[in-house]
Design an enzyme around this catalytic site. Structure first.
Site, PDB file in Angstrom:
ATOM      1  CG  HIS A  29      -6.008  -1.242   9.115  1.00 60.84           C
ATOM      2  ND1 HIS A  29      -5.674  -0.464  10.197  1.00 60.84           N
ATOM      3  CD2 HIS A  29      -6.483  -0.390   8.190  1.00 60.84           C
ATOM      4  CE1 HIS A  29      -5.969   0.801   9.942  1.00 60.84           C
ATOM      5  NE2 HIS A  29      -6.451   0.881   8.719  1.00 60.84           N
ATOM      6  CD  GLU A  75      -7.265  -0.614   0.511  1.00 64.67           C
ATOM      7  OE1 GLU A  75      -6.828  -1.676   0.977  1.00 64.67           O
ATOM      8  OE2 GLU A  75      -7.124   0.494   1.091  1.00 64.67           O
ATOM      9  CG  ASN A 113      -1.944   1.091   1.205  1.00 67.11           C
ATOM     10  OD1 ASN A 113      -1.621   2.246   0.960  1.00 67.11           O
ATOM     11  ND2 ASN A 113      -3.190   0.758   1.498  1.00 67.11           N
ATOM     12  CG  HIS A 145      -8.336   4.180   0.344  1.00 65.83           C
ATOM     13  ND1 HIS A 145      -8.818   3.594   1.492  1.00 65.83           N
ATOM     14  CD2 HIS A 145      -9.350   4.953  -0.115  1.00 65.83           C
ATOM     15  CE1 HIS A 145     -10.054   4.000   1.711  1.00 65.83           C
ATOM     16  NE2 HIS A 145     -10.395   4.828   0.740  1.00 65.83           N
TER      17      HIS A 145
END
Length: 251
Positions: A203, A75, A7, A43
Site C-alpha cells: 500500500h 485479495e 497489483n 482484488h
C-alpha cells in the site's frame, strides 16, 4: 530477495471506464511477468469496479499455462463468495482484507481479536486447499501472536501510513519493523525452528520510499504494488517499471 507481486486493479479500472477490451489485464500481466515480476495480485470486489471475476479466471489460466513458477495472489474479504472463488481458482496465496464492499481501497488492517473465530475457520478452509493465507494488518507488534493463534501463514503489513505524503515516515517505519520482528518469533514455524509468520507488505509503496522499507525489513517475503507502479508505468512503460522495482527488492 523480496518478491514483487504486481497489483493490476488500476489497469482494470482504466479498462472499465469504457466498454472496450483495452488495456488488456492479461496483456499487461504478461508484460510484467516477462520483465521479471514474481507474481500477480488482484482484488476482485463484489461490484467489479476494477477486477472482474472473468479476469481472475483469465489470469489463473495465464499463470498456469505460461508462468508456472510465478504466484497468483487474490485479495478480498473472506465472504462465502470469495472463499468459493478461491477454492475454484486455487491461487498460491489468498490475502484476507477487512474491507467494506463500498471502500475505495484498503485503509486499515484486521482487528483479529474481534474476528478471530471467523478468520480461523476461513484460514483453515483455504489451507485445506493448499492455499497460503495472509492477513492484512496494521503496524502493531501485538498482531503477531494473534495472527499465529488463528493460523495465518503470513501477514501483509499495511504500509499506507508510511507511504502517505506528509506523515511521520520514520516513526511509521519503526512500527513496521517492530511488527516484522515480532512476526519472526511467532507461530507454528517458529516453534519448529523456522522463521515464524512470513511478512508481506503493501500500500502506497513507491520507488522513493521502498528502499528504506527493504533496508529496515530485509527479509520481507513479498511486496504487492499497484497504484504507484501503474503511475510509473505511464512514464517508463510496464516492463521498465517492473525492472526498477525489482532492482530495489534485490532482483
Amino acid at each position: 530477495m523480496t518478491d514483487l507481486s504486481v497489483n493490476l486493479n488500476a489497469v482494470a479500472q482504466l479498462r472499465n471506464r469504457r466498454d472496450l477490451p483495452w488495456p488488456s489485464v492479461t496483456g499487461v500481466a504478461r508484460v510484467c511477468l516477462a520483465a521479471g515480476a514474481d507474481g500477480i495480485t488482484v482484488h476482485p470486489r463484489p461490484d467489479e469496479r476494477h477486477i472482474r471475476r472473468s479476469d481472475v479466471f483469465a489470469l489463473s489460466d495465464l499463470l498456469r499455462d505460461e508462468w508456472q513458477d510465478r504466484e497468483f495472489n487474490i485479495e478480498g474479504y473472506p465472504s462465502e463468495d470469495f472463499l468459493r472463488l478461491c477454492e475454484v481458482v486455487r491461487p498460491d496465496q489468498a490475502t484476507f482484507v477487512p474491507d467494506d464492499p463500498g471502500q475505495a481501497t484498503s485503509d486499515h488492517g484486521w482487528d483479529i481479536g474481534a474476528h478471530g473465530t471467523m478468520l480461523a475457520e476461513a484460514i483453515e478452509r483455504l489451507q485445506n486447499c493448499a492455499i497460503r493465507v495472509s492477513l492484512f494488518v496494521d503496524a502493531d507488534p501485538s498482531v503477531a501472536a494473534l495472527a499465529a493463534e488463528v493460523g495465518a501463514d503470513r501477514i501483509e503489513l499495511y504500509t499506507g501510513p508510511y507511504g502517505h505524503p506528509g506523515g511521520d515516515a520514520a516513526a511509521e517505519l519503526a512500527r513496521l519493523k517492530a511488527t516484522a520482528d515480532a512476526c519472526r518469533k511467532a507461530g507454528i514455524r517458529a516453534a519448529r525452528g523456522g522463521a515464524g509468520i512470513g511478512v508481506n507488505a503493501g500500500h502506497d509503496l513507491t520507488l522513493d520510499n521502498l528502499p528504506a522499507l527493504v533496508a529496515a525489513i530485509p527479509d520481507l517475503e513479498e511486496c504487492s504494488i499497484g497504484h504507484a507502479l501503474t503511475a510509473d508505468a505511464l512514464l517508463y512503460g510496464f516492463a521498465e517499471t517492473v525492472r526498477k522495482y525489482r532492482a530495489i527488492l534485490g532482483g
